[in-house]
Scaffold this active site. Structure first.
Site, PDB file in Angstrom:
ATOM      1  N   ARG A 190       0.854  -1.181   0.000  1.00 12.00           N
ATOM      2  CA  ARG A 190       0.000   0.000   0.000  1.00 12.00           C
ATOM      3  C   ARG A 190       0.886   1.225   0.000  1.00 12.00           C
ATOM      4  O   ARG A 190       1.653   1.417   0.933  1.00 12.00           O
ATOM      5  CB  ARG A 190      -0.841  -0.008   1.285  1.00 12.00           C
TER       6      ARG A 190
ATOM      7  N   THR B  29      -0.647   7.548  -1.255  1.00 14.84           N
ATOM      8  CA  THR B  29      -1.900   7.463  -2.036  1.00 14.84           C
ATOM      9  C   THR B  29      -2.835   6.385  -1.496  1.00 14.84           C
ATOM     10  O   THR B  29      -4.024   6.377  -1.832  1.00 14.84           O
ATOM     11  CB  THR B  29      -1.598   7.115  -3.496  1.00 14.84           C
TER      12      THR B  29
ATOM     13  N   ASP C 220      -0.599  -3.538  12.607  1.00 14.09           N
ATOM     14  CA  ASP C 220       0.003  -3.841  11.302  1.00 14.09           C
ATOM     15  C   ASP C 220       0.349  -5.326  11.252  1.00 14.09           C
ATOM     16  O   ASP C 220       1.247  -5.802  11.947  1.00 14.09           O
ATOM     17  CB  ASP C 220       1.259  -2.982  11.116  1.00 14.09           C
TER      18      ASP C 220
ATOM     19  N   ASP D  77       4.019  -6.330  10.266  1.00 15.09           N
ATOM     20  CA  ASP D  77       4.981  -6.006  11.324  1.00 15.09           C
ATOM     21  C   ASP D  77       4.836  -6.950  12.511  1.00 15.09           C
ATOM     22  O   ASP D  77       5.827  -7.386  13.103  1.00 15.09           O
ATOM     23  CB  ASP D  77       4.782  -4.559  11.792  1.00 15.09           C
TER      24      ASP D  77
HETATM   25  C1  PRP Z   1      -1.408  -4.739   4.552  1.00 10.00           C
HETATM   26  C2  PRP Z   1      -2.259  -5.978   4.585  1.00 10.00           C
HETATM   27  C3  PRP Z   1      -2.986  -5.890   3.269  1.00 10.00           C
HETATM   28  C4  PRP Z   1      -3.198  -4.417   3.115  1.00 10.00           C
HETATM   29  C5  PRP Z   1      -4.615  -4.105   3.483  1.00 10.00           C
HETATM   30  O1  PRP Z   1      -0.291  -4.910   3.776  1.00 10.00           O
HETATM   31  O2  PRP Z   1      -1.519  -7.157   4.724  1.00 10.00           O
HETATM   32  O3  PRP Z   1      -2.266  -6.413   2.183  1.00 10.00           O
HETATM   33  O4  PRP Z   1      -2.295  -3.767   4.021  1.00 10.00           O
HETATM   34  O5  PRP Z   1      -4.907  -2.774   3.240  1.00 10.00           O
HETATM   35  P1  PRP Z   1      -5.890  -2.319   2.074  1.00 10.00           P
HETATM   36  O6  PRP Z   1      -7.094  -3.195   2.145  1.00 10.00           O
HETATM   37  O7  PRP Z   1      -6.198  -0.899   2.426  1.00 10.00           O
HETATM   38  O8  PRP Z   1      -5.169  -2.458   0.772  1.00 10.00           O
HETATM   39  P2  PRP Z   1       0.845  -3.799   3.615  1.00 10.00           P
HETATM   40  O9  PRP Z   1       0.570  -2.970   2.394  1.00 10.00           O
HETATM   41  O10 PRP Z   1       1.014  -3.064   4.906  1.00 10.00           O
HETATM   42  O11 PRP Z   1       2.125  -4.644   3.261  1.00 10.00           O
HETATM   43  P3  PRP Z   1       2.903  -5.761   4.128  1.00 10.00           P
HETATM   44  O12 PRP Z   1       2.032  -6.985   4.190  1.00 10.00           O
HETATM   45  O13 PRP Z   1       4.134  -5.987   3.335  1.00 10.00           O
HETATM   46  O14 PRP Z   1       3.169  -5.198   5.498  1.00 10.00           O
HETATM   47  N1  URA Z   2      -2.859  -3.289   7.027  1.00  4.96           N
HETATM   48  C1  URA Z   2      -2.642  -3.792   8.263  1.00  4.96           C
HETATM   49  O1  URA Z   2      -1.669  -4.534   8.472  1.00  4.96           O
HETATM   50  N2  URA Z   2      -3.492  -3.459   9.241  1.00  4.96           N
HETATM   51  C2  URA Z   2      -4.540  -2.661   9.028  1.00  4.96           C
HETATM   52  O2  URA Z   2      -5.300  -2.401   9.981  1.00  4.96           O
HETATM   53  C3  URA Z   2      -4.747  -2.156   7.745  1.00  4.96           C
HETATM   54  C4  URA Z   2      -3.904  -2.500   6.762  1.00  4.96           C
END
Ligand code: PRP
Ligand code: URA
Length: 209
Positions: free
Chosen positions: A104, A108, A200, A203
């Site tokens: 994400r 944006t 998160d 994380d």
């Molecule tokens: C997180 C989560 C989803 C996304 C959800 O990933 O695992 O993929 O955010 O958010 P959305 O529905 O608003 O798109 P992130 O982009 O933080 O990446 P990561 O898994 O590498 O931490």
């Molecule tokens: N991605 C996450 O990991 N947690 C949230 O709550 C939203 C997006």
């Protein structure tokens, strides 16, 4: 319209509570996500087709049922989706696994694809897209679009926690996709994190914060 299935089995709900708890450390968080993923896989595979076979028990012949051999594919959205793969594979060990890297953009909030590696025959497989969090729905909706462009025809989406906004977006963009979640939370905060959510997911799984 794709259906939303809230999997409110008591074991799933119990474990989800500890997943949400900020005092749950990385090791336990990972183990709980793995366990809940397996329990969710049990529910999501309820409609898998069976075929009849005959076996001989020590006493007699018996007409029984085995899985009809439908080809499955798991597609974790990186990174956090990885935390649910092993739990599902415990129940469906023959499933192939494709990886889809989406992040994400923090400015944006739009999903950006940075990696994909799929089994060659995804058009013949029923795919389960896996991501613990469905927040704005941007990552899941874009990920599903990528898979459809690659030829996927049958897709289910499996998440631990969804916000209604994310469900609405996926349903609007992909009305053929059923969504399986353990909980639907009320709102997103100003950074589009799910509230109360679990923080998160990436994380917490990988200890990167
Ligand atoms: C997180 C989560 C989803 C996304 C959800 O990933 O695992 O993929 O955010 O958010 P959305 O529905 O608003 O798109 P992130 O982009 O933080 O990446 P990561 O898994 O590498 O931490
Ligand atoms: N991605 C996450 O990991 N947690 C949230 O709550 C939203 C997006």
């Amino acid at each position: 319209m794709g259906r939303v299935h809230v999997l409110n089995h008591p074991l799933i709900q119990h474990k989800l509570t500890y997943i949400r708890d900020k005092n749950t450390g990385t090791k336990e968080f990972r183990e709980l996500v793995d366990e809940v993923a397996a329990l969710m896989a049990y529910e999501i595979t309820r409609d898998m087709p069976l075929r009849e076979v005959e076996v001989e028990t020590p006493l007699a012949k018996a007409k029984c049922q085995v899985l009809a051999g439908k080809k499955l594919g798991l597609v974790p959205i990186l990174r956090a989706g990885l935390g649910m793969v092993d739990g599902i594979l415990k129940l469906i060990p023959a499933a192939k696994v494709g990886h889809l890297g989406m992040y994400r953009d923090p400015e944006t909030l739009e999903a950006v694809k940075y990696y994909s590696k799929m089994p060659p025959d995804i058009g013949e497989r029923e795919l389960i897209v896996i991501d613990p969090m469905l927040a704005t729905g941007g990552s899941a909706a874009a990920g599903i679009s990528v898979l459809k462009e690659m030829g996927a025809k049958q897709i289910k989406l499996m998440c631990l926690i969804a916000a209604q906004a994310g469900i609405d977006r996926v349903q609007k963009e992909h009305d053929d996709v059923d969504i399986y979640v353990a909980a639907v939370d009320p709102v997103l905060n100003e950074k589009s994190y799910i509230i109360p959510g679990l923080g998160d997911a990436g994380d917490r799984l990988f200890g990167t914060k």
